[in-house]
Write a protein that holds these residues in place. Structure first.
Motif, short mmCIF file in Angstrom:
data_model
loop_
_atom_site.label_atom_id
_atom_site.label_comp_id
_atom_site.label_asym_id
_atom_site.label_seq_id
_atom_site.Cartn_x
_atom_site.Cartn_y
_atom_site.Cartn_z
N ARG A 114 80.11 58.58 28.92
CA ARG A 114 78.44 58.05 29.03
C ARG A 114 77.82 59.14 29.96
N ILE A 115 77.04 59.83 29.22
CA ILE A 115 76.25 60.97 29.81
C ILE A 115 74.91 60.48 29.71
N THR A 116 74.06 60.51 30.96
CA THR A 116 72.68 60.40 31.08
C THR A 116 71.96 61.53 31.71
N GLY A 117 70.91 61.63 31.50
CA GLY A 117 70.10 62.69 31.80
C GLY A 117 68.84 62.98 31.03
N SER A 118 67.75 63.82 31.54
CA SER A 118 66.74 64.24 30.97
C SER A 118 66.86 64.67 29.36
N GLY A 119 66.36 64.07 28.41
CA GLY A 119 66.48 64.34 26.98
C GLY A 119 67.79 63.90 26.29
N ILE A 120 68.52 63.16 26.98
CA ILE A 120 69.70 62.53 26.53
C ILE A 120 69.70 61.35 26.08
N GLU A 121 69.93 60.79 25.14
CA GLU A 121 69.83 59.44 24.84
C GLU A 121 71.37 58.83 24.54
N PRO A 122 71.83 57.96 25.55
CA PRO A 122 73.32 57.48 25.46
C PRO A 122 73.52 56.87 24.05
#
Length: 636
Positions: A114-122
């Motif tokens: 479960r990676i979150t961050g700018s430009g990343i949609e889980p």
């Protein structure tokens, strides 16, 4: 999951005929008269990558839950394991897949992290991350990867919660691949990518703290040019992809992989270089683990270093593919890292064998089954050949191909009918052959004269005994060139030499009766550039020869190639590899009708170097040389 199949390693481990003492670890160089090109030859034990012990075992998969490439491993503080990589074949393939294990045996999959961050949609299935890596530092678990736009990023989570959330940095580097993270003992983080790019990270690992640079061997190590005739070492890189770094004591080790083409297949090998800082200066690159792929290095419970073994299926001599094994590492006598003697990483007819004769160094071994039922052996000795006027050709005899008794010298330098003009002259590649039609033995040998070139003589036993005495069939040398090989066919005795020159000998055996021809394959190429030999089986001619494959000779393989033909003069079938690492040797049939090939070990990944050994071969049809398996089936 696909499991690559090749030559049966079980057949090799069950073979007892070749059991013998381990070769000496170090070999002495010749004194000032030695040719410079041999000063750092691949056949020296000082360059050995592979030195298996007699009880070495093949590496086996310890992770086979799913087809995976570019494997990355890390250890947790409690001794657990974390694994990721490029997921292959069927099933979920997006994001970063994680597996953990408490003991390295039973694995639990957590699905896409479960990676979150700018430009990343889980959960975005279009986020296909290739070659992600894992790093554990304290209680933190880091994932390094390139997102779908090619931006290198680092995501941080908790080592105790692989199912938790990982917070990704912004884009650190554009157009990057094979991202990895190295965290030093003081907590400083370094981003690595490609084959050796590096940049220090800020304290939060969320941006670069310096301009990237590319790591390569210290150029000062190349100030002295290699001598003429010696291969040039690779000076511009450690590897082509998968750069990663680890620390061993006060040394920083840079590891990277490269598809080298050893053994004439897509071997993805792991190279290493070491330096006193993360920026070097680094040593020359050295091949550390053959067939390993992109190897992540971890420390085992017993304190030893080990690297992941994760070959691609394109590697025809890997033990398996798209699964993950572990290869322990050891320090060679000169301090460099290489695979441990306890493991075998190659699936071939040669990998698990041991030399038969270790009392003296030998190259270019030749064996013939004599008219008296004994086997006779000769070869190049004294390292890279006796220097005139020392030594000559020594003979060994065996009744069973297990014990070989020294029968003494059967040739010395006197009476050759040639003036060497006080040049350095080395005796190379003697070949002994029992010729049934003449009821005697022939001895061919070459002399390489510095500044002049090679010439080959042909001698004959006056008594019909392998011990001789021998006499020159002519007044001087028979041919210009090296690597002579007498071959008896139905219509006469032929002489083969060089890279495929052949002619039928006259009745006096001092010249040729008819034209000299050149043996080539259907493409017009030589089957071997040196060390040619012939054997005829059921009306089919098998032409063998030696070729180097891979990155020059430095880390390449010296392999036995072969081609077949229904006629002596060919053309022969397109050359193929017959015995990896076999190189310049002799094929022969034993008293039980089995076939063997002699081998001496001339490259860093051969299981031994410069000692006589035998490799079983199976000649079962007109098309190929194969290797017999333990169950009697035939593998190629």
């Amino acid at each position: 999951m696909p499991v690559k199949k090749h030559l049966s390693i079980l057949a090799l481990l069950s073979a007892t005929l070749m059991a013998g003492p381990a070769p000496a670890q170090q070999q002495q160089l010749k004194k000032a008269v030695a040719d410079d090109i041999f000063a750092d030859h691949p056949s020296m034990d000082s360059n050995a990558v592979v030195m298996p012990s007699a009880d070495a075992k093949p590496v086996t998969p310890f992770f086979s839950e799913r087809a995976i490439g570019d494997a990355s491993l890390a250890r947790t503080a409690d001794g657990g394991w974390v694994l990721t990589g490029t997921v292959l074949r069927t099933g979920v393939r997006h994001g970063v897949q994680l597996w953990t294990s408490a003991d390295g045996k039973a694995w639990k999959g957590w699905g896409p992290a479960r990676i979150t961050g700018s430009g990343i949609e889980p959960g975005d299935v279009s986020e296909r991350y290739l070659a992600p890596s894992v790093t554990v530092a304290g209680d933190r678990l880091y994932l390094a990867f390139a997102d779908k736009t090619g931006c290198a990023r680092v995501a941080v989570g908790q080592a105790a919660r692989p199912d938790g959330t990982f917070t990704a940095s912004a884009c650190l580097v554009d157009d990057a691949a094979d991202i990895s993270l190295f965290v030093d003992q003081d907590g400083t983080g370094y981003l690595l990518w490609g084959g050796g790019n590096i940049a220090k990270l800020s304290a939060g690992f969320d941006r670069l703290a310096e301009t990237p640079r590319f790591l390569k061997p210290d150029q000062a190590l190349f100030a002295k040019h290699p001598p003429v005739g010696k291969d040039w070492p690779v000076r511009v890189r450690v590897g082509m992809s998968g750069a990663t770094m680890f620390r061993d004591g006060d040394r920083y080790v840079l590891a990277a992989s490269e598809v080298t083409g050893r053994m004439r297949t897509a071997t993805e090998d792991l190279f290493m270089a070491e330096g006193p800082t993360p920026y070097g200066p680094f040593s020359m690159r050295m091949l550390a683990v053959p067939h390993a792929g992109q190897g992540a290095v971890v420390r085992l419970d017993d304190g030893r270093l080990a690297t992941a073994y994760n070959p691609k299926c394109e590697d025809g001599f890997a033990l398996f593919c798209e699964q993950v094994g572990l290869v322990p590492l050891e320090r060679a006598p000169d301090g460099r890292l290489r695979q441990a003697a306890s493991v075998i990483t190659e699936d071939s007819a040669v990998a698990a064998r041991q030399p038969l004769l270790t009392s003296e160094m030998m190259r270019d071994p030749s064996v013939t089954l004599g008219g008296d039922g004994y086997y006779y052996l000769v070869g190049t000795q004294d390292g890279y050949g006796y220097h005139r006027p020392d030594g000559g050709v020594k003979l060994w005899r065996s009744a069973d191909m297990k014990r070989w008794d020294d029968a003494g010298f059967i040739f010395r330098w006197e009476g050759m009918g040639y003036d060497f003009a006080n040049n350095i002259a080395e005796l190379w590649a003697p070949e002994i052959k029992w010729v049934e039609r003449d009821k005697t033995y022939y001895l061919a040998f070459s002399v390489m004269e510095r500044g002049v070139g090679g010439k080959t003589w042909l001698y004959r036993s006056r008594t019909g005994k392998a011990e001789g005495p021998y006499e020159n069939t002519g007044k001087s040398y028979l041919v210009k060139g090296i690597d002579g090989f007498p071959f008896e066919d139905d219509d006469g005795l032929y002489f083969l030499w060089g890279g495929g020159s052949i002619g039928r000998l006259n009745d006096r055996r001092d010249g040729f009766d008819g034209p000299v021809r050149q043996l080539v394959d259907v493409d017009g190429d030589h089957v071997g550039y040196e060390g040619n030999g012939l054997i005829k089986v059921n009306g089919v001619y098998f032409l063998t020869g030696a070729e180097w494959h891979g990155p020059l000779r430095t880390h390449g393989t010296y392999d036995m190639m072969y081609g077949t033909s229904r006629t002596l003069f060919g053309p022969y079938s397109q050359r193929r590899i017959g015995a990896p690492h076999g190189g310049h040797g002799t094929a022969f049939r034993d008293k039980q009708g089995r076939y063997w090939y002699t081998m001496f070990g001339n490259d860093p990944t051969a299981p031994w170097r410069m000692h006589f050994g035998l490799v079983p071969i199976d000649i079962g049809d007109a098309a190929s040389i194969g290797v017999p398996r333990v169950d009697g089936a035939r593998a190629e």
